[in-house]
Design a protein around this motif. Sequence first.
Motif, PDB file in Angstrom:
ATOM      1  N   GLY A  16     -12.049 -30.695  35.353  1.00  0.00           N
ATOM      2  CA  GLY A  16     -13.233 -30.264  34.615  1.00  0.00           C
ATOM      3  C   GLY A  16     -12.835 -29.473  33.385  1.00  0.00           C
ATOM      4  O   GLY A  16     -13.356 -29.698  32.286  1.00  0.00           O
ATOM      5  N   GLY A  17     -11.865 -28.562  33.560  1.00  0.00           N
ATOM      6  CA  GLY A  17     -11.396 -27.736  32.448  1.00  0.00           C
ATOM      7  C   GLY A  17     -10.791 -28.591  31.342  1.00  0.00           C
ATOM      8  O   GLY A  17     -11.058 -28.376  30.153  1.00  0.00           O
ATOM      9  N   GLN A  62     -13.468 -30.386  29.506  1.00  0.00           N
ATOM     10  CA  GLN A  62     -14.176 -29.452  28.613  1.00  0.00           C
ATOM     11  C   GLN A  62     -13.411 -29.283  27.313  1.00  0.00           C
ATOM     12  O   GLN A  62     -13.965 -29.331  26.223  1.00  0.00           O
ATOM     13  N   GLU A  63     -12.100 -29.100  27.447  1.00  0.00           N
ATOM     14  CA  GLU A  63     -11.269 -28.913  26.248  1.00  0.00           C
ATOM     15  C   GLU A  63     -11.258 -30.157  25.376  1.00  0.00           C
ATOM     16  O   GLU A  63     -11.393 -30.081  24.163  1.00  0.00           O
ATOM     17  N   SER A 101     -13.352 -32.734  25.274  1.00  0.00           N
ATOM     18  CA  SER A 101     -14.620 -33.210  24.719  1.00  0.00           C
ATOM     19  C   SER A 101     -15.321 -32.128  23.912  1.00  0.00           C
ATOM     20  O   SER A 101     -16.249 -32.420  23.171  1.00  0.00           O
ATOM     21  N   ASP A 104     -17.214 -30.153  25.123  1.00  0.00           N
ATOM     22  CA  ASP A 104     -18.476 -29.913  25.808  1.00  0.00           C
ATOM     23  C   ASP A 104     -18.257 -28.887  26.911  1.00  0.00           C
ATOM     24  O   ASP A 104     -17.562 -29.145  27.892  1.00  0.00           O
ATOM     25  N   GLU A 105     -18.840 -27.725  26.733  1.00  0.00           N
ATOM     26  CA  GLU A 105     -18.601 -26.637  27.686  1.00  0.00           C
ATOM     27  C   GLU A 105     -19.104 -26.956  29.083  1.00  0.00           C
ATOM     28  O   GLU A 105     -18.690 -26.361  30.064  1.00  0.00           O
ATOM     29  N   ASN A 106     -20.048 -27.902  29.154  1.00  0.00           N
ATOM     30  CA  ASN A 106     -20.631 -28.193  30.460  1.00  0.00           C
ATOM     31  C   ASN A 106     -20.032 -29.428  31.122  1.00  0.00           C
ATOM     32  O   ASN A 106     -20.568 -29.927  32.106  1.00  0.00           O
ATOM     33  N   ALA A 107     -18.927 -29.924  30.559  1.00  0.00           N
ATOM     34  CA  ALA A 107     -18.303 -31.107  31.154  1.00  0.00           C
ATOM     35  C   ALA A 107     -17.910 -30.795  32.588  1.00  0.00           C
ATOM     36  O   ALA A 107     -17.423 -29.711  32.899  1.00  0.00           O
ATOM     37  N   THR A 108     -18.158 -31.745  33.463  1.00  0.00           N
ATOM     38  CA  THR A 108     -17.866 -31.546  34.892  1.00  0.00           C
ATOM     39  C   THR A 108     -16.709 -32.455  35.293  1.00  0.00           C
ATOM     40  O   THR A 108     -16.356 -33.367  34.559  1.00  0.00           O
TER      41      THR A 108
END
Lengths: 439, 328
Positions: A291-292, A295-296, A298, A300-304
């Motif tokens: 997930g982290g 996030q990095e 993309s 996108d802070e909400n990437a899962t």
Amino acid sequence: MNRRAARRLAAIALTGITVGALAACAPAENGTGGSGSGDEVTLTWWHNGTGEPLLGFWEDVAEEFEDANPGVNVEVTAYQNEELQRTLIPNQLRTGSGLDLYQQWGAGELAAQVEAGFVKDISEDVSEQVDALGGVVAPWQYDGATYGLPFNFGISGFWYNTELFEQAGIEDTPETLDDLYEAIEALKAANITPIAVGAGDGWPAAHYWYHFALKSCAPEVLQQAQVDYTFDDPCFLEAGELLEEFIGSEPFNDGFLATSAQQGAGSSAGQLATGAAAMELMGHWNPGVMGGILQEESGDENATPPEFLGWFNFPAIDGAQGDPTAALGGGDGFSCSAWSPPECTDLLNYITSVEVQTRFGEIGAGIPVTPGSEAGIADVNLQQVLAGLQSSTYVQLWLDTAYGPTVGGAMNEGIVSLFGGQGSPDSIVDSMRNAAATL
Amino acid sequence: MPLSTMNAGPAVSAAGPAPTPTRSSATARRRSQRSGGALLIWAFALPALVVYTTFVLVPVALAAVYSFFNWNGLGALDRFIGVDNYARALQDPIFLGAMGNNFAIVGLSLAVQGPLAIGIALLLNRNLRGRALIRTLIFVPYVLSEVVAGLAFRLMLPPGGPVDSALTSLGWSGEKPLWLADPSVAFWTLFAVITWKYLGFAIILMLAGLQGVPEELSEAASIDGATWWQTQRYITLPLLGPTIRIWAFLSVIGSLQLFDMVWILTGGGPLNATETMATYMVEYGNGRSQVGYGSAVAVILFVVSLVIALVYQRFVLRRDLRGAITRG
């Protein structure tokens, strides 16, 4: 899972609600006692949860503890894992002050800290927690006394991409080693990299050998080896032979010797997360890591963690000597320093209370250990890991943690050499013996 | 350390002769002046001395003490084992390999980076269009931090990464080497990155040296009919000697202590192919909790660097530093 003997983690599932509830009350009771002196107490707390959701979670926990205990200040700080473990904590402990509650990986490292007199014996303050937690506490115990409590414990297994498996026509997840070999061939035939491994970091490659050792060696042999560093049993060589054969099937990503485990899209976790590889053998933290990375990558802070993720246990090996239901795992815990005020134990009890542990499971950061908190685990894959953990009759702690950094480091290096085609099953055991001789 | 020694050199020589005139005189006033001068010297030197002692001499001495113990960094220093740590290091093929890598980088840096830097500096010293821009661009890699540069290369060099793609588009269609993952290739990749990183510094140093070569000599030579090549060979290069010798000194010491770039780029791997003495020291001292052993490695690294530095100063830099540190 360590010298404290075999134990049944199934105990986790069984009960302990009353104990948990008691523990949850503990901070409130003792907190007032702690500040009875009239002075303000400050607790310094260091952990490795530098990323969300863990970072904010520990801050919340610290604040709640402060609210419940007037006069207690908790200064909680997150540090990068390796920096914290190898540099900051040892240096701070050596000064004999300033650090109260700190991340504790247990076993070999804990033993060294205890022998140096840096860790508080909390056996009496947490005896109820210890009973409730069962065998999972073993890595945080030394010589019959308890020096810390875990808050997160899981086992290692294969994380895989269900879509890529489907694409390669693999219908069932592999249950035996032969199944795994078949899956590898099927993936290769479909032009998919079967497995990503971060051998550049050492330990991710070493985990394969640990698993083979677990399948080859009886639990008693493994436990004895942890105590006296004897690796004479032929099962240790057999583990290397099984691994050699496995490496021979060439299942790994290109350039795996320089691949890191967790940094960026090119890492092994990144390759699995982005669909560049179909499997990765990794601990229970892997969805969080992926997930982290997403996030990095993309922004996108909400990437899962990816939707396509699945999990299966390390396959069984026909005719192997080891316990077929044994699992390999480890966890995270906290210890109180020898000079910490009594409030430190209260905070530790609060952290491992059912209430906090349930929320820990809910945020998906790991697998809580306190009985009664499993309900919080929302993630389907983590539920599978937990099921694997609960069905294991014996859980072996990561061998490098169990043996401590000196022997563990030499072992990992020997294993990576085998991955690189330069070592042999013998040389792994030799390097472990040589390292043990320098202790 | 070598830099500070050299910087301190001229300062000492300048301060040295100053008190001599007062020595002949015996008047009280002069004596008080003299002691005032000494006080001034101490006042200026003291902060630096304190810092140097606290952060250089004491740690070096402590490391030397630790190196005789089997110590995991925690607890009491009570397991004295004599020179066992040193014996172990000098018998460990991985450490010897790391030392070999250091010396290989020393040799390669001198043989490859030196001539390259001198050549480019000579070219840039001519009147070229856009010379200032080229100079700046060449210096850019040196300005980047090691970690940033190392990470950038790590991101560019994985199999199928940007570098491989670029090579494919340039017409190399076959399999690319595993730049960082193949033990037989990784060392050369590392050396290429180091060269990219430090060449700019060498060039700037050489260019600065070239500024000190009087133009009159070249003019005189060309009047006498010397070609450009002859001028460079017989006038510029010999006069650039001091600069080249200083650069070589810095390069040798830097190569012996090489750490950051290796740590970021390969971590000493794969299979210890790019290990240096410094990465080995950190891996064993810190990563494997053998602080005593790591200290022994640190002392070996220190002694090797010190001996080479002293020998080099004594025999190679002798003329360049005359009066500074070779004579009292």
